[in-house]
Design a protein around this motif. Structure first.
Motif, PDB file in Angstrom:
ATOM      1  N   GLN A  85     -21.576  34.293  69.048  1.00  0.00           N
ATOM      2  CA  GLN A  85     -21.688  32.973  69.670  1.00  0.00           C
ATOM      3  C   GLN A  85     -23.077  32.777  70.253  1.00  0.00           C
ATOM      4  O   GLN A  85     -23.587  33.638  70.980  1.00  0.00           O
ATOM      5  N   LEU A  86     -23.690  31.645  69.927  1.00  0.00           N
ATOM      6  CA  LEU A  86     -24.917  31.182  70.549  1.00  0.00           C
ATOM      7  C   LEU A  86     -24.572  29.994  71.437  1.00  0.00           C
ATOM      8  O   LEU A  86     -23.778  29.136  71.038  1.00  0.00           O
ATOM      9  N   VAL A  87     -25.184  29.926  72.623  1.00  0.00           N
ATOM     10  CA  VAL A  87     -24.910  28.826  73.544  1.00  0.00           C
ATOM     11  C   VAL A  87     -26.234  28.183  73.940  1.00  0.00           C
ATOM     12  O   VAL A  87     -27.102  28.839  74.531  1.00  0.00           O
ATOM     13  N   HIS A  88     -26.373  26.903  73.601  1.00  0.00           N
ATOM     14  CA  HIS A  88     -27.599  26.167  73.900  1.00  0.00           C
ATOM     15  C   HIS A  88     -27.458  25.435  75.229  1.00  0.00           C
ATOM     16  O   HIS A  88     -26.465  24.747  75.472  1.00  0.00           O
ATOM     17  N   SER A  89     -28.457  25.593  76.094  1.00  0.00           N
ATOM     18  CA  SER A  89     -28.503  24.892  77.373  1.00  0.00           C
ATOM     19  C   SER A  89     -29.495  23.751  77.285  1.00  0.00           C
ATOM     20  O   SER A  89     -30.701  23.980  77.125  1.00  0.00           O
ATOM     21  N   SER A  90     -28.990  22.524  77.408  1.00  0.00           N
ATOM     22  CA  SER A  90     -29.888  21.368  77.375  1.00  0.00           C
ATOM     23  C   SER A  90     -30.685  21.258  78.666  1.00  0.00           C
ATOM     24  O   SER A  90     -31.787  20.700  78.680  1.00  0.00           O
ATOM     25  N   VAL A  91     -30.156  21.789  79.771  1.00  0.00           N
ATOM     26  CA  VAL A  91     -30.847  21.739  81.062  1.00  0.00           C
ATOM     27  C   VAL A  91     -32.061  22.660  81.050  1.00  0.00           C
ATOM     28  O   VAL A  91     -33.152  22.303  81.495  1.00  0.00           O
ATOM     29  N   GLU A  92     -31.879  23.855  80.512  1.00  0.00           N
ATOM     30  CA  GLU A  92     -32.960  24.845  80.490  1.00  0.00           C
ATOM     31  C   GLU A  92     -33.811  24.782  79.231  1.00  0.00           C
ATOM     32  O   GLU A  92     -34.868  25.418  79.183  1.00  0.00           O
ATOM     33  N   ALA A  93     -33.332  24.090  78.195  1.00  0.00           N
ATOM     34  CA  ALA A  93     -33.965  24.157  76.873  1.00  0.00           C
ATOM     35  C   ALA A  93     -34.077  25.617  76.446  1.00  0.00           C
ATOM     36  O   ALA A  93     -35.137  26.114  76.057  1.00  0.00           O
ATOM     37  N   MET A  94     -32.939  26.326  76.544  1.00  0.00           N
ATOM     38  CA  MET A  94     -32.859  27.743  76.235  1.00  0.00           C
ATOM     39  C   MET A  94     -31.568  27.990  75.469  1.00  0.00           C
ATOM     40  O   MET A  94     -30.601  27.237  75.578  1.00  0.00           O
ATOM     41  N   VAL A  95     -31.542  29.059  74.688  1.00  0.00           N
ATOM     42  CA  VAL A  95     -30.343  29.464  73.965  1.00  0.00           C
ATOM     43  C   VAL A  95     -29.963  30.861  74.412  1.00  0.00           C
ATOM     44  O   VAL A  95     -30.828  31.737  74.551  1.00  0.00           O
ATOM     45  N   TYR A  96     -28.672  31.073  74.628  1.00  0.00           N
ATOM     46  CA  TYR A  96     -28.171  32.402  75.015  1.00  0.00           C
ATOM     47  C   TYR A  96     -27.322  32.968  73.885  1.00  0.00           C
ATOM     48  O   TYR A  96     -26.402  32.308  73.395  1.00  0.00           O
ATOM     49  N   GLN A  97     -27.654  34.185  73.471  1.00  0.00           N
ATOM     50  CA  GLN A  97     -26.807  34.902  72.528  1.00  0.00           C
ATOM     51  C   GLN A  97     -25.703  35.567  73.334  1.00  0.00           C
ATOM     52  O   GLN A  97     -25.930  36.516  74.073  1.00  0.00           O
ATOM     53  N   TRP A  98     -24.502  35.024  73.242  1.00  0.00           N
ATOM     54  CA  TRP A  98     -23.362  35.612  73.938  1.00  0.00           C
ATOM     55  C   TRP A  98     -22.783  36.732  73.067  1.00  0.00           C
ATOM     56  O   TRP A  98     -23.475  37.352  72.295  1.00  0.00           O
ATOM     57  N   GLY A  99     -21.494  36.989  73.211  1.00  0.00           N
ATOM     58  CA  GLY A  99     -20.914  38.168  72.592  1.00  0.00           C
ATOM     59  C   GLY A  99     -21.034  38.218  71.079  1.00  0.00           C
ATOM     60  O   GLY A  99     -20.883  37.209  70.396  1.00  0.00           O
ATOM     61  N   THR A 100     -21.314  39.415  70.580  1.00  0.00           N
ATOM     62  CA  THR A 100     -21.213  39.725  69.158  1.00  0.00           C
ATOM     63  C   THR A 100     -20.411  41.013  69.050  1.00  0.00           C
ATOM     64  O   THR A 100     -20.723  41.996  69.716  1.00  0.00           O
ATOM     65  N   LEU A 101     -19.379  41.003  68.218  1.00  0.00           N
ATOM     66  CA  LEU A 101     -18.551  42.193  68.074  1.00  0.00           C
ATOM     67  C   LEU A 101     -18.047  42.310  66.644  1.00  0.00           C
ATOM     68  O   LEU A 101     -17.608  41.323  66.048  1.00  0.00           O
ATOM     69  N   VAL A 102     -18.127  43.530  66.112  1.00  0.00           N
ATOM     70  CA  VAL A 102     -17.490  43.876  64.843  1.00  0.00           C
ATOM     71  C   VAL A 102     -16.411  44.906  65.161  1.00  0.00           C
ATOM     72  O   VAL A 102     -16.699  45.934  65.786  1.00  0.00           O
ATOM     73  N   ARG A 103     -15.178  44.614  64.764  1.00  0.00           N
ATOM     74  CA  ARG A 103     -14.077  45.545  65.025  1.00  0.00           C
ATOM     75  C   ARG A 103     -14.365  46.893  64.365  1.00  0.00           C
ATOM     76  O   ARG A 103     -14.962  46.970  63.282  1.00  0.00           O
ATOM     77  N   ASP A 104     -13.914  47.975  65.025  1.00  0.00           N
ATOM     78  CA  ASP A 104     -14.203  49.334  64.547  1.00  0.00           C
ATOM     79  C   ASP A 104     -13.915  49.515  63.065  1.00  0.00           C
ATOM     80  O   ASP A 104     -14.731  50.065  62.313  1.00  0.00           O
ATOM     81  N   GLN A 105     -12.733  49.073  62.630  1.00  0.00           N
ATOM     82  CA  GLN A 105     -12.304  49.324  61.255  1.00  0.00           C
ATOM     83  C   GLN A 105     -13.066  48.500  60.223  1.00  0.00           C
ATOM     84  O   GLN A 105     -12.900  48.715  59.007  1.00  0.00           O
ATOM     85  N   HIS A 106     -13.914  47.585  60.702  1.00  0.00           N
ATOM     86  CA  HIS A 106     -14.656  46.716  59.778  1.00  0.00           C
ATOM     87  C   HIS A 106     -16.160  46.996  59.808  1.00  0.00           C
ATOM     88  O   HIS A 106     -16.933  46.249  59.189  1.00  0.00           O
ATOM     89  N   ARG A 107     -16.564  48.028  60.501  1.00  0.00           N
ATOM     90  CA  ARG A 107     -17.998  48.316  60.587  1.00  0.00           C
ATOM     91  C   ARG A 107     -18.497  48.947  59.291  1.00  0.00           C
ATOM     92  O   ARG A 107     -17.737  49.527  58.532  1.00  0.00           O
ATOM     93  N   GLY A 108     -19.796  48.819  59.064  1.00  0.00           N
ATOM     94  CA  GLY A 108     -20.388  49.336  57.838  1.00  0.00           C
ATOM     95  C   GLY A 108     -20.522  48.311  56.733  1.00  0.00           C
ATOM     96  O   GLY A 108     -20.961  48.646  55.626  1.00  0.00           O
ATOM     97  N   HIS A 109     -20.166  47.057  57.015  1.00  0.00           N
ATOM     98  CA  HIS A 109     -20.245  45.992  56.011  1.00  0.00           C
ATOM     99  C   HIS A 109     -21.306  44.948  56.357  1.00  0.00           C
ATOM    100  O   HIS A 109     -21.312  43.862  55.775  1.00  0.00           O
TER     101      HIS A 109
END
Length: 356
Positions: free
Chosen positions: A271-295
């Motif tokens: 998820q990316l979250v854009h702030s119009s007040v700050e004119a900034m983007v925050y990279q929020w959580g990124t997750l790959v489940r254990d059983q799906h890693r390596g792809h």
């Protein structure tokens, strides 16, 4: 030993705009002083919506601190956030002292109040963050890091906090190169045959919100946790919808992507979250489940979300993200997009049962 200062610590009324304005003034002054002028400091409207909104899964207490003469300007600010659905042993602390009021025992007296309040809440772990400048050890600057006296870290160590995990704040200057985003997606594609990708801007589609909530809960413990005394979060679809309503009040826009396996289960998300007040983007959580890693799903969903953001044409200076220093794989993916570390964050914890 100097006597502890006499302080007046008052719980803010959530409806009191003047009190929150005073609280934010201390928060902003302390944060800029400690982290430097380039560090992200949440603007008052955004932070107000974040902290003053009643949620199902957590509650936040906001305190304003004055000296003995309450007519004087505020000299301290405190936030205590308590999870209500999980991690019932924890309190997340934000403690800020106005720069001109430091080295007088104000912070110590505020922390003593926090200790007492944590005991009243029948909780035992106080968690917080302290910040230090980034020094690139590979560039021969590692020794300089040890030579810097960081007041927040010295304060935490003095009061019995221990380091739980180290994080890096990294920034990617914008605009993103669309060709680079396409290249990263193309490089990952041969490794994830059989997965279906979905991306969107705005709210999580109803078809995915329950699974999205599950991913949000898992990230707290599936990502590196170091020595943090933390358990998996219980996140519901209601929590997700509450956060999306806060985004609306903040003027923020979410850009998200998921990879779904053959059973219909979300295997990876970001998820990316854009702030119009700050004119900034925050990279929020990124997750790959254990059983799906390596792809190479992490790189793929990040590229898909980045493409959604590029399509929106929104103005922003940079993308900011936070990662555990030990999470070398995610750091490497981020570097591929152009992220570079700019600050170190120490997550610290105080166990009241151990400290007495």
């Amino acid at each position: 030993m100097a006597d502890a200062p006499s302080l007046s610590i008052h719980l803010n009324d959530p409806a009191d705009d003047d009190a929150f304005h005073a609280w934010h003034g201390v928060f902003a002054a302390a944060s800029s002083h400690d982290r430097g002028p380039d560090a992200p400091v949440w603007p008052e409207p955004e932070l107000s919506a974040e902290l003053r909104t009643q949620r199902s899964s957590s509650t936040t207490e906001i305190y304003l601190v004055h000296g003995a003469a309450e007519a004087d300007s505020a000299i301290g600010a405190i936030t205590l956030t308590m999870p209500l659905s999980d991690n019932l042993h924890r309190v997340d602390l934000g403690l800020y002292v106005e720069p001109g009021s430091r080295r007088r025992g104000v912070g110590s007296a505020m922390l003593e109040f926090v200790r007492s309040r944590t005991r009243e809440l029948d909780r035992r772990v106080i968690a917080s963050e302290v910040f230090r400048p980034y020094r690139d050890e590979k560039a021969g600057e590692g020794s300089a890091d040890a030579e810097i006296t960081v007041p927040g870290i010295a304060f935490a160590e003095h009061h019995g906090f221990t380091s739980a995990i180290g994080d890096l704040r990294s920034e990617c200057q914008l605009p993103l190169d669309p060709a680079l985003v396409r290249t990263i997606a193309d490089e990952a594609r041969p490794f994830h045959e059989g997965y279906v990708f979905h991306s969107w801007s705005g709210d999580v589609p109803e078809a995915f919100v329950e699974q999205w909530a599950l991913m949000e809960g898992l990230i707290e413990t599936d990502a590196p946790t170091g020595d943090r005394d933390v358990e998996p979060e219980v996140t519901s679809a209601e929590d997700i919808r509450e956060q999306e309503a806060i985004f609306v009040r903040q003027g923020r826009t979410s850009f998200a992507a998921i990879a779904v396996d053959s059973t219909g289960e979300i295997a990876a998300y970001t998820q990316l979250v854009h702030s119009s007040v700050e004119a900034m983007v925050y990279q929020w959580g990124t997750l790959v489940r254990d059983q799906h890693r390596g792809h190479r799903l992490g790189a793929a969903v990040k590229a898909a979300a980045a493409h959604q953001f590029l399509q929106a044409g929104l103005d922003a200076r940079a993308i900011i993200t936070y990662n555990a220093e030990e999470n070398e794989h995610m750091l490497a993916i981020n570097q591929r997009f152009g992220f570079r570390p700019v600050e170190r964050i120490e997550e610290v914890e105080l166990n009241l049962d151990a400290s007495g």
